[in-house]
Scaffold this motif. Structure first.
Motif, PDB file in Angstrom:
ATOM      1  N   GLY A 269       0.689  -1.137   0.079  1.00 47.96           N
ATOM      2  CA  GLY A 269       0.120   0.026   0.197  1.00 47.96           C
ATOM      3  C   GLY A 269       1.152   1.510  -0.029  1.00 47.96           C
ATOM      4  N   ALA A 270       2.064   1.694  -0.655  1.00 46.23           N
ATOM      5  CA  ALA A 270       2.362   2.822  -0.363  1.00 46.23           C
ATOM      6  C   ALA A 270       2.163   3.596  -1.044  1.00 46.23           C
ATOM      7  N   ASP A 271       2.167   4.649  -0.698  1.00 43.23           N
ATOM      8  CA  ASP A 271       0.932   5.743  -1.871  1.00 43.23           C
ATOM      9  C   ASP A 271       1.878   6.750  -2.319  1.00 43.23           C
ATOM     10  N   MET A 272       3.372   6.555  -2.425  1.00 41.62           N
ATOM     11  CA  MET A 272       4.038   7.406  -3.706  1.00 41.62           C
ATOM     12  C   MET A 272       5.757   6.737  -3.845  1.00 41.62           C
ATOM     13  N   VAL A 273       6.285   6.498  -5.528  1.00 42.25           N
ATOM     14  CA  VAL A 273       6.731   5.905  -5.961  1.00 42.25           C
ATOM     15  C   VAL A 273       7.811   7.157  -6.331  1.00 42.25           C
ATOM     16  N   MET A 274       9.202   7.423  -5.591  1.00 36.39           N
ATOM     17  CA  MET A 274      10.461   8.469  -6.280  1.00 36.39           C
ATOM     18  C   MET A 274      10.961   7.590  -7.079  1.00 36.39           C
ATOM     19  N   VAL A 275      10.811   7.887  -8.845  1.00 36.00           N
ATOM     20  CA  VAL A 275      11.698   8.019  -9.543  1.00 36.00           C
ATOM     21  C   VAL A 275      13.382   8.919  -9.885  1.00 36.00           C
ATOM     22  N   SER A 292      11.413   8.368 -18.659  1.00 34.79           N
ATOM     23  CA  SER A 292      11.133   6.910 -19.726  1.00 34.79           C
ATOM     24  C   SER A 292      10.200   6.718 -19.585  1.00 34.79           C
ATOM     25  N   PRO A 293       8.212   6.457 -20.537  1.00 26.59           N
ATOM     26  CA  PRO A 293       8.241   5.719 -19.872  1.00 26.59           C
ATOM     27  C   PRO A 293       8.069   4.422 -20.417  1.00 26.59           C
ATOM     28  N   ALA A 294       9.236   3.703 -20.336  1.00 32.43           N
ATOM     29  CA  ALA A 294       9.851   2.826 -20.579  1.00 32.43           C
ATOM     30  C   ALA A 294       9.764   1.880 -18.820  1.00 32.43           C
ATOM     31  N   ILE A 295      10.244   3.127 -18.242  1.00 30.10           N
ATOM     32  CA  ILE A 295       9.913   2.366 -16.299  1.00 30.10           C
ATOM     33  C   ILE A 295       8.973   3.429 -16.154  1.00 30.10           C
ATOM     34  N   MET A 296       8.555   4.143 -16.075  1.00 33.53           N
ATOM     35  CA  MET A 296       7.256   4.983 -15.287  1.00 33.53           C
ATOM     36  C   MET A 296       6.230   3.668 -15.842  1.00 33.53           C
ATOM     37  N   ILE A 297       6.081   3.779 -16.761  1.00 32.37           N
ATOM     38  CA  ILE A 297       4.417   3.526 -17.647  1.00 32.37           C
ATOM     39  C   ILE A 297       4.671   1.351 -18.124  1.00 32.37           C
ATOM     40  N   VAL A 309       0.585   7.532  -6.553  1.00 29.69           N
ATOM     41  CA  VAL A 309       1.648   9.009  -7.059  1.00 29.69           C
ATOM     42  C   VAL A 309       2.456   8.059  -8.133  1.00 29.69           C
ATOM     43  N   VAL A 310       3.707   8.710  -9.170  1.00 31.52           N
ATOM     44  CA  VAL A 310       4.126   8.703  -8.982  1.00 31.52           C
ATOM     45  C   VAL A 310       5.326  10.002  -8.810  1.00 31.52           C
ATOM     46  N   VAL A 311       6.498  10.237  -8.272  1.00 30.57           N
ATOM     47  CA  VAL A 311       6.700  11.421  -8.173  1.00 30.57           C
ATOM     48  C   VAL A 311       8.389  11.335  -8.378  1.00 30.57           C
ATOM     49  N   SER A 312       9.074  12.463  -8.740  1.00 29.83           N
ATOM     50  CA  SER A 312      10.360  12.704  -9.365  1.00 29.83           C
ATOM     51  C   SER A 312      11.122  12.929  -8.134  1.00 29.83           C
ATOM     52  N   ARG A 329      11.943  20.031 -17.839  1.00 25.76           N
ATOM     53  CA  ARG A 329      11.778  18.525 -17.175  1.00 25.76           C
ATOM     54  C   ARG A 329      10.428  18.947 -16.907  1.00 25.76           C
ATOM     55  N   ALA A 330      10.111  19.469 -16.550  1.00 27.47           N
ATOM     56  CA  ALA A 330       8.404  18.752 -16.271  1.00 27.47           C
ATOM     57  C   ALA A 330       7.808  18.770 -17.134  1.00 27.47           C
ATOM     58  N   VAL A 331       7.418  19.517 -18.818  1.00 25.46           N
ATOM     59  CA  VAL A 331       6.483  18.743 -18.917  1.00 25.46           C
ATOM     60  C   VAL A 331       7.622  16.870 -19.709  1.00 25.46           C
ATOM     61  N   ASP A 332       8.006  16.573 -19.782  1.00 25.76           N
ATOM     62  CA  ASP A 332       8.679  15.665 -20.043  1.00 25.76           C
ATOM     63  C   ASP A 332       8.333  14.788 -18.932  1.00 25.76           C
ATOM     64  N   PHE A 333       8.462  15.100 -17.863  1.00 31.94           N
ATOM     65  CA  PHE A 333       8.342  13.457 -16.711  1.00 31.94           C
ATOM     66  C   PHE A 333       7.031  13.574 -16.377  1.00 31.94           C
ATOM     67  N   ILE A 334       5.513  14.638 -16.874  1.00 29.33           N
ATOM     68  CA  ILE A 334       4.265  14.363 -16.982  1.00 29.33           C
ATOM     69  C   ILE A 334       3.883  13.240 -17.839  1.00 29.33           C
ATOM     70  N   ALA A 335       5.029  14.077 -18.977  1.00 34.47           N
ATOM     71  CA  ALA A 335       4.141  13.138 -20.216  1.00 34.47           C
ATOM     72  C   ALA A 335       4.917  11.530 -20.767  1.00 34.47           C
ATOM     73  N   ALA A 336       6.459  11.410 -19.800  1.00 33.15           N
ATOM     74  CA  ALA A 336       5.914  10.194 -19.794  1.00 33.15           C
ATOM     75  C   ALA A 336       6.049   9.012 -18.125  1.00 33.15           C
ATOM     76  N   GLY A 337       4.566   9.851 -17.652  1.00 31.46           N
ATOM     77  CA  GLY A 337       3.976   8.627 -17.098  1.00 31.46           C
ATOM     78  C   GLY A 337       3.779   9.212 -15.582  1.00 31.46           C
ATOM     79  N   GLY A 338       4.799  10.610 -15.083  1.00 26.93           N
ATOM     80  CA  GLY A 338       5.010  11.257 -13.982  1.00 26.93           C
ATOM     81  C   GLY A 338       3.470  11.885 -14.136  1.00 26.93           C
ATOM     82  N   ASP A 339       3.769  12.282 -12.289  1.00 28.11           N
ATOM     83  CA  ASP A 339       2.373  12.514 -11.267  1.00 28.11           C
ATOM     84  C   ASP A 339       2.956  14.054 -10.706  1.00 28.11           C
ATOM     85  N   LEU A 340       4.072  13.809  -9.980  1.00 28.67           N
ATOM     86  CA  LEU A 340       3.572  14.895  -8.831  1.00 28.67           C
ATOM     87  C   LEU A 340       5.496  15.165  -9.307  1.00 28.67           C
TER      88      LEU A 340
END
Length: 392
Positions: A269-275, A292-297, A309-312, A329-340
């Motif tokens: 039940g972890a709430d967040m994962v930091m990449v 990386s969509p391969a890693i996050m998605i 929630v996937v956090v950077s 940085r922000a756009v690419d993180f979200i586009a690749a599957g990140g959240d926060l």
């Protein structure tokens, strides 16, 4: 792309590692949900999303640092002008619990009192040892994760519940821990980000899993959210991504046994994962993990089935991303599957939110990514009792 057949291979590794039956703490619930007026938590999230402005939605995706552990002019401006929705304490401190709580209260006071009221995630790096962020009166000294890994898991869970209660008393509802990276035996000294600082629970995935789960269970027992880090692992790199610009892991694969602690934390039940901001050549040699969509998605979402929630890792001051424009940085993180988006420096918030807004306006697929990410953040805040929905 990661082949879906690898899911079965990873499941086999989990069984072989003996981590699938990790004890009662493995089934520990997440932070206790608060009653939601007007329907289920899912209804509340959708209701809240619908009532947020475009700026407020984007602000929910920013996790800004409190430099000097204070709500300074830059941080206040970022919150007020860009609707930033989450903050984290950045510095080591010997201040008493009451002083930290005062800063937390100042932050929460900036949330709108009107429905939908959305409070702040307030985070800290309270791991232990050299990363024992708060050490003042009211905070117990916390041993290093390596020392925690030598304890009985039940005793560690009890201690973690106490540490979490102290964080709650300081107004902190999110611990940026536990570290679920595994450093191979004999390699601590050569592993700058984890082993050299004794941030790992042990030198094999089973030990890391067992004690990481005990830490999670204790934190959840006192209703503090947790963050697994640094996915997919920093235990087999040399450099520290905070200070080195080209940290590369040439070992970790999508079916790696060292992913077991992350999988077990997700199951618990972890709430967040930091990449992390390292590159993993066996998974995606072309992108840092945070891009990386391969890693996050493919790996984190589809293979390990993480729905939170996937956090950077820090996309503000980290050397690994210094050559990339802040907005990208922000756009690419979200586009690749990140959240926060974690950003230590509040002065980078404006270019990041502007870039996200511009991309939303021109790209409907990206706009959908943003709405999905905001929904996950809101669902987490609802579980933490930070959102109130009006009765329809």
């Amino acid at each position: 792309m990661i082949h879906r057949a690898r899911t079965f291979a990873l499941a086999c590794l989990l069984v072989l590692a003996g981590a699938c039956q990790a004890g009662p703490e493995a089934a520990a619930p997440s932070a206790t949900p608060s009653p939601v007026a007007g329907g289920t938590p899912q209804d509340c999230a959708q209701q809240t999303l619908a009532r947020l402005t475009a700026k407020e939605r984007i602000g929910q995706l920013i996790f800004v640092g409190l430099i000097g552990n204070q709500l300074g002019p830059a941080e206040r401006a970022a919150i007020e002008a860009n609707s930033v929705g989450s903050v984290w304490f950045t510095d080591f401190s010997s201040a008493p619990v009451a002083s930290v709580a005062q800063v937390s209260a100042q932050v929460q006071a900036l949330a709108s009192p009107a429905a939908p009221h959305v409070g702040f995630l307030i985070g800290a790096n309270q791991e232990g040892g050299q990363i024992d962020q708060f050490r003042g009166p009211g905070f117990s000294p916390i041993p290093s994760a390596l020392q925690q890994g030598a304890e009985d898991p039940a005793a560690l869970q009890t201690q973690a519940a106490l540490w979490a209660a102290q964080l709650k008393a300081a107004g902190i509802n999110l611990d940026l821990a536990p570290v679920m990276d595994t450093v191979p035996a004999g390699q601590d000294a050569s592993n700058a980000p984890i082993g050299a600082l004794q941030r790992e629970f042990g030198h094999d995935p089973v030990t890391v899993s067992t004690h990481g789960l005990a830490f999670i269970a204790g934190m959840h027992q006192s209703n503090v959210l947790v963050t697994l880090k640094h996915f997919p692992g920093l235990g087999r790199v040399a450099g520290n991504t905070d200070f080195s610009s080209a940290v590369v892991d040439r070992t970790t694969m999508a079916t790696d046994p060292y992913l077991v602690p992350f999988q077990q934390g997700i199951n618990a039940g972890a709430d967040m994962v930091m990449v992390s901001t390292a590159t993993y050549t066996q998974i995606d040699a072309q992108h840092l993990a945070v891009f990386s969509p391969a890693i996050m998605i493919d790996l984190l979402r589809n293979q390990l089935h993480f729905g939170g929630v996937v956090v950077s890792d820090d996309l503000g001051a980290a050397a690994a991303v210094a050559s990339i424009p802040a907005g990208d940085r922000a756009v690419d993180f979200i586009a690749a599957g990140g959240d926060l988006v974690t950003v230590k420096n509040a002065n980078l918030v404006a270019p990041m939110t502007t870039a996200i807004a511009n991309r939303v306006a021109s790209d409907s697929v990206f706009a959908d990514h943003v709405n999905a990410a905001v929904t996950r953040v809101l669902q987490l805040k609802i579980r933490a009792g930070l959102v109130s929905c009006a009765v329809p």
